[in-house]
Motif scaffolding. Sequence first.
Motif, PDB file in Angstrom:
ATOM      1  N   ALA A 128       1.186   6.507  18.659  1.00 56.80           N
ATOM      2  CA  ALA A 128       0.662   6.868  17.153  1.00 56.80           C
ATOM      3  C   ALA A 128      -0.466   8.195  17.460  1.00 56.80           C
ATOM      4  CB  ALA A 128      -0.155   5.979  16.588  1.00 56.80           C
ATOM      5  N   LEU A 129      -0.659   8.403  18.886  1.00 58.23           N
ATOM      6  CA  LEU A 129      -1.577   9.370  19.252  1.00 58.23           C
ATOM      7  C   LEU A 129      -1.511  10.594  18.430  1.00 58.23           C
ATOM      8  CD1 LEU A 129      -0.563  12.082  21.349  1.00 58.23           C
ATOM      9  CD2 LEU A 129      -0.311   9.977  22.862  1.00 58.23           C
ATOM     10  N   GLU A 130      -2.608  11.315  18.120  1.00 56.21           N
ATOM     11  CA  GLU A 130      -2.832  12.597  17.338  1.00 56.21           C
ATOM     12  C   GLU A 130      -3.233  13.770  17.972  1.00 56.21           C
ATOM     13  OE1 GLU A 130      -5.269  11.006  14.112  1.00 56.21           O
ATOM     14  OE2 GLU A 130      -3.635   9.725  13.123  1.00 56.21           O
ATOM     15  N   LEU A 131      -3.684  13.775  19.327  1.00 52.52           N
ATOM     16  CA  LEU A 131      -4.394  14.855  19.913  1.00 52.52           C
ATOM     17  C   LEU A 131      -3.117  15.932  19.932  1.00 52.52           C
ATOM     18  CD1 LEU A 131      -6.311  16.197  21.733  1.00 52.52           C
ATOM     19  CD2 LEU A 131      -4.934  15.415  23.982  1.00 52.52           C
ATOM     20  N   ARG A 132      -3.375  16.991  19.176  1.00 49.97           N
ATOM     21  CA  ARG A 132      -2.417  18.020  18.936  1.00 49.97           C
ATOM     22  C   ARG A 132      -2.258  19.047  20.091  1.00 49.97           C
ATOM     23  NH1 ARG A 132      -5.678  18.230  14.652  1.00 49.97           N
ATOM     24  NH2 ARG A 132      -6.175  20.240  14.916  1.00 49.97           N
ATOM     25  N   ALA A 133      -0.931  19.518  20.198  1.00 47.80           N
ATOM     26  CA  ALA A 133      -0.707  20.414  21.314  1.00 47.80           C
ATOM     27  C   ALA A 133       0.202  21.654  20.421  1.00 47.80           C
ATOM     28  CB  ALA A 133       0.080  20.230  22.322  1.00 47.80           C
ATOM     29  N   GLU A 134      -0.611  22.720  19.993  1.00 42.34           N
ATOM     30  CA  GLU A 134      -0.090  23.577  18.921  1.00 42.34           C
ATOM     31  C   GLU A 134      -0.613  25.073  19.402  1.00 42.34           C
ATOM     32  OE1 GLU A 134      -1.464  22.396  15.508  1.00 42.34           O
ATOM     33  OE2 GLU A 134      -3.720  22.668  15.986  1.00 42.34           O
ATOM     34  N   ALA A 135       0.167  26.086  18.924  1.00 38.86           N
ATOM     35  CA  ALA A 135      -0.110  27.459  18.940  1.00 38.86           C
ATOM     36  C   ALA A 135      -0.096  28.193  17.743  1.00 38.86           C
ATOM     37  CB  ALA A 135       0.812  28.254  20.151  1.00 38.86           C
ATOM     38  N   GLY A 136      -1.123  28.237  17.064  1.00 42.15           N
ATOM     39  CA  GLY A 136      -0.798  28.857  15.932  1.00 42.15           C
ATOM     40  C   GLY A 136      -0.422  27.897  14.718  1.00 42.15           C
ATOM     41  N   ALA A 137       0.980  27.762  14.591  1.00 41.98           N
ATOM     42  CA  ALA A 137       1.825  27.076  13.696  1.00 41.98           C
ATOM     43  C   ALA A 137       2.373  25.745  14.945  1.00 41.98           C
ATOM     44  CB  ALA A 137       3.140  27.599  13.563  1.00 41.98           C
ATOM     45  N   SER A 138       2.862  24.936  14.313  1.00 42.22           N
ATOM     46  CA  SER A 138       3.361  23.691  15.330  1.00 42.22           C
ATOM     47  C   SER A 138       4.077  24.009  16.543  1.00 42.22           C
ATOM     48  CB  SER A 138       3.979  22.813  14.551  1.00 42.22           C
ATOM     49  OG  SER A 138       5.263  23.222  13.890  1.00 42.22           O
ATOM     50  N   GLU A 139       4.704  25.356  16.583  1.00 38.19           N
ATOM     51  CA  GLU A 139       5.809  25.643  17.582  1.00 38.19           C
ATOM     52  C   GLU A 139       4.604  26.192  18.925  1.00 38.19           C
ATOM     53  OE1 GLU A 139       8.684  24.537  17.992  1.00 38.19           O
ATOM     54  OE2 GLU A 139       8.480  23.657  16.134  1.00 38.19           O
TER      55      GLU A 139
END
Length: 385
Positions: A128-139
């Motif tokens: 359930a981890l939530e640390l996000r790896a993103e670049a502007g949008a989710s892609e």
Amino acid sequence: MPAFSLDPPQSAWCAELRALAAERLRPLAEKGEPGHVNRALVAELGQLGLLERLFTSGAVDLCLMRESLAHACTEAETALALQGLGAHPVHAHGTPAQRERWLPRVADGTAIAAFALSEPAAGSDAAALELRAEAGASEPVAEPDGGTRWRLTGEKCWISNAPEADFYTVFARTTPGAGARGVTAFLVPADRPGLTGTGLDMLSPHPIGTLSFDAVPVTADDVLGEVDRGFRVAMGTLNLFRPSVGAFAVGMAQAALDATLAHTDQREAFGGKLKDLQSVAHQVAEMALRTEAARLMVYAAATAYDERAADVPKRAAMAKLLATETAQYVVDQAVQLHGARALRRGHLLEHLYREVRAPRIYEGASEVQRGIIAKELYATREAAQ
């Protein structure tokens, strides 16, 4: 699975490790500051060649190291284990460049590693981890050289060696809503912009802290393994280290048992030695019985790992569960048989009483281990039908 017993070279090596821990490592541990990385202790582990063995030995040898060190110096044991936990994903899944940069420094004790999985809202439920790896949008965004880059945003919590580690194995969500299948492992040096941390004041004396990621940049060169398959990296690491957490627990239990044997053999009470009281003798026998049962399960699980058996997840969970619960019981009973002296600051059992509680929680709480065991049992049953 054959019964486990130490051969003469293994027994001699364990005796040597206990002596080294008492003579060379414990004095350095006593000079360390609780809650902070003891770099002098880590460097000595490297000088002795023990950290290098994290990458050249199997699970059985890892357990032998952890049990032997824990018997004489829990701080040295934990320092070694945390180096292994943080760096094993690099050893097992890293690129040649990642391995060349970091593993020699981990092995010689000049770089501190950390394993950053848990989060404020994702401890036992790691998927359930939530640390996000993103670049502007989710892609992710393609770079001119064909690589890929992300920005890490979020928090990690209860991370051993944080915030003082030199690099972190970080697990982040690269595909939202995909559960365990949307997690990627990254190797993140501590000097990346946007990465900060704070130490936590914990019962256990080794360093634990939080990490904050404010758009921390990472690229395809930082990925460990494959994108969206980082959960395999995490579970593979835990399957190796869970039995050795059990070995750590067995080492503490044995130290408590040895102290209890010495105390009850010398202590005069009620007209004789404590050991002559049947209630005491039976309690000591129970402590020894449980410690040996836990030891056998730990090394059976480690042997299964080294032989690449199919039931490693179940055995690893069983070993960690039984050994950590056993150590809690044995240390508690040792305190009871020693009386008030065991609660005095600086007493071996006072130290073990503080150390023994955390292993029942970290790397999967006891309740999580029971869940894994049950899941594996039912899966085996279904496969046989």
